[in-house]
Write an enzyme that holds these catalytic residues in place. Structure first.
Site, PDB file in Angstrom:
ATOM      1  N   CYS A 114      15.389  64.200 -71.566  1.00 11.94           N
ATOM      2  CA  CYS A 114      15.811  63.044 -70.766  1.00 11.94           C
ATOM      3  C   CYS A 114      15.052  62.976 -69.448  1.00 11.94           C
ATOM      4  O   CYS A 114      14.817  61.888 -68.916  1.00 11.94           O
ATOM      5  CB  CYS A 114      17.313  63.092 -70.518  1.00 11.94           C
ATOM      6  N   HIS A 475      22.087  65.495 -66.977  1.00 10.81           N
ATOM      7  CA  HIS A 475      21.386  64.462 -67.757  1.00 10.81           C
ATOM      8  C   HIS A 475      20.699  63.488 -66.812  1.00 10.81           C
ATOM      9  O   HIS A 475      21.257  63.098 -65.791  1.00 10.81           O
ATOM     10  CB  HIS A 475      22.402  63.715 -68.634  1.00 10.81           C
TER      11      HIS A 475
END
Length: 550
Positions: A114, A475
């Site tokens: 990510c 994330h």
């Protein structure tokens, strides 16, 4: 029932049209409009019993082949055939559908990637980068892989698997091949990485990409990163303990400026000024001992894309790992860099900066006037026909334009462009790729924040954020302003217009959560300023990309 060949009489002329009783009356009115030019909302079709309405049942009208219908209404301009033949979505290939639908695509997460996905999406918010990659040949391995990835993203409507780019990135930067040692056996995989580090490594790899001129052509002897992403910082060191010691001045090239976070930092500008004005301890050749110095740093060159690194991650010696600063730090979507430049540069930037602010207020006012006029016209009642009108075939007089109407927007922008170009300092005009105004718009939220310089092109914003409290986990997501894809940005800074149908007042963003792309309302930008919320704009892993008004 098969279509019937009927006649319509309007303005003393008779036209042949088809009437399909199986279709609603609106379809027949549209056919009448095609031959008479009378808009449907101003059209009256006389039938047995009165006027044909949109919900009239054809069985009650009982039309017959060869029947003549009377049409009343003022004709407007006849519809023109489309310049290009109409193509339906089902007849388009993937590339054509991507251009029509315009929605940007996401990138598939290949296992803790990510950080890379968010960074790539944020850097895509720099249109000049895509131009430079497309016009330069040959390219090094990583820039070539980035160019190929961007080409793939622009030619499909499905999420893209960035496997080739990831492989090249790990070959060029082996640290991104590090394995996650917290998991063992079948659960092991690649470790989470720092998005800011990814941004730095990709930017360093782009340093050999040739620069471009104002027409988008490759230029030898110049580098893209030097032109559009590199600034110059002037640093002055002055001893606080000895007034007789002369200050030392140095200049260095920088790819980003930092926003330090302390216990009193509430706004991004405060953190930036804290980083530019620091106290340092060093050996004094005059005092022959350690002494305290004041270091004052100011930008002597502003790039078109100014990257601000919000430093949220720091190394804690007591626990032996990185920790994240969770404090809320408010950031604006517009940034005036005159506070962080040298006096000499501020003097060059001020005239065009001041006038550009006035022009943008005038533009906003014109947009309001046009919207009010459009609403008023759409809500105005259609002209009603009197009973005597029903026996007259002559067309009604077309409404005349109201005096004092605004000119076409292109005319205003051409004059604005000429005026602003006349105010630009000659030395800045020669330095293509620098900011000539010092005014920036937030272009995206990503590893660093990019602020593209504003001139007459649209805003170009991007952000990379980190979600979670742990520095080595969490994330990453990228945020890019919609105007980047639809706002009519031009490489040469001309007075380009946004694409048809795009509202210039649309301040919403796209959120790139790996392969999930969604609309992110501008009102929610305040939720990514830190403080333990759902999304954290993180230091080292978050930066603002400001696009300067070139």
């Amino acid at each position: 029932m098969a279509p019937l060949a009927v006649h319509i009489k309007h303005a003393g002329k008779v036209h042949d049209v088809e009437l399909d009783p199986d279709l609603p009356p609106t379809a027949f009115k549209e056919a009448v409009y095609q031959v008479t030019g009378v808009p449907v909302d101003r059209m009256k079709v006389m039938v047995k019993g009165g006027v044909l309405k949109d919900d009239t049942d054809w069985k009650k009208v009982a039309p017959k082949a060869g029947q003549t219908f009377m049409v009343i209404g003022a004709a407007g301009e006849l519809p023109k055939p489309p310049e290009k033949p109409v193509v339906f979505l089902e007849d388009m290939n993937e590339s054509e559908m991507a251009q029509v639908l315009a929605m940007p695509v996401g990138l598939r997460n290949l296992g803790n990637t990510c950080y890379m996905n968010a960074t790539v999406q944020a850097m895509r918010a720099i249109p000049e980068l895509r131009v430079a990659l497309g016009t330069s040949s040959p390219l090094d391995v990583l820039p070539k892989a980035l160019r190929d990835l961007y080409n793939s993203m622009s030619q499909t409507t499905e999420s893209v698997v960035p496997a080739s780019f990831l492989t090249v990135l790990r070959q060029v930067v082996p640290q991104f091949s590090e394995l996650d040692r917290s998991k063992a056996g079948m659960m092991s995989g690649y470790a989470q990485q720092d998005a800011e580090e990814c941004w730095s490594q990709i930017t360093n790899a782009l340093k050999e990409v040739p620069g471009i001129d104002d027409s988008g052509c490759s230029v030898s002897g110049k580098k893209f990163v030097d032109q559009f992403m590199t600034g110059e910082m002037r640093r002055e060191l002055k001893c606080d303990e000895d007034e007789n010691e002369p200050p030392t001045v140095s200049t260095e090239r920088v790819l980003k400026i930092e926003c330090n976070i302390s216990n009193t930092t509430n706004y991004m500008l405060t953190g930036i000024m804290d980083a530019l004005n620091q106290k340092v301890e060093k050996n004094s050749s005059f005092l022959r001992r350690e002494a305290i110095y004041s270091q004052t740093s100011r930008m002597s060159r502003l790039p078109s894309y100014l990257t601000v690194h919000v430093v949220r991650f720091l190394w804690r010696r007591d626990i032996g790992k990185k920790a994240k600063i969770m404090r809320k730090v408010k950031f604006a979507t517009e940034f005036d860099a005159l506070d962080i430049v040298t006096p000499e540069l501020a003097q060059k930037l001020t005239p065009v900066s001041r006038r550009l602010k006035e022009i943008e207020k005038e533009r906003a006012e014109r947009r309001k006037v046009r919207k009010r006029t459009k609403v008023a016209q759409s809500s105005a009642p259609a002209p009603s026909a009197s009973r005597s009108d029903m026996n007259v075939d002559e067309p009604q007089a077309a409404p005349t334009a109201a005096p004092g109407e605004l000119e076409e927007e292109d005319a205003y922008r051409s004059r604005e462009l000429a005026e602003l170009e006349g105010l630009v300092d000659p030395s800045l005009k020669e330095d293509f790729g620098c900011s000539v105004t010092g005014l920036y718009d937030l272009v995206g939220v990503s590893c660093p924040f990019y602020f593209p310089c504003r001139f007459l092109s649209g805003t170009c914003p991007a952000i990379v954020t980190h979600k979670g409290a742990q520095a080595d986990a969490g994330h990453y997501m990228g945020f890019v302003k919609k105007s980047v894809f639809h706002g009519g940005n031009a490489v040469n800074g001309s007075a380009s217009r946004p694409e048809q149908g795009f509202d210039e007042d649309d301040e919403d963003w796209y959120k790139f959560d790996d392969d999930k792309v969604s609309i992110f309302p501008k009102e929610k930008l305040g939720t990514i300023d830190g403080g333990g919320g759902l999304v954290e704009v993180s230091a080292l892993n978050c930066a603002h990309i400001f696009s300067g008004r070139r």
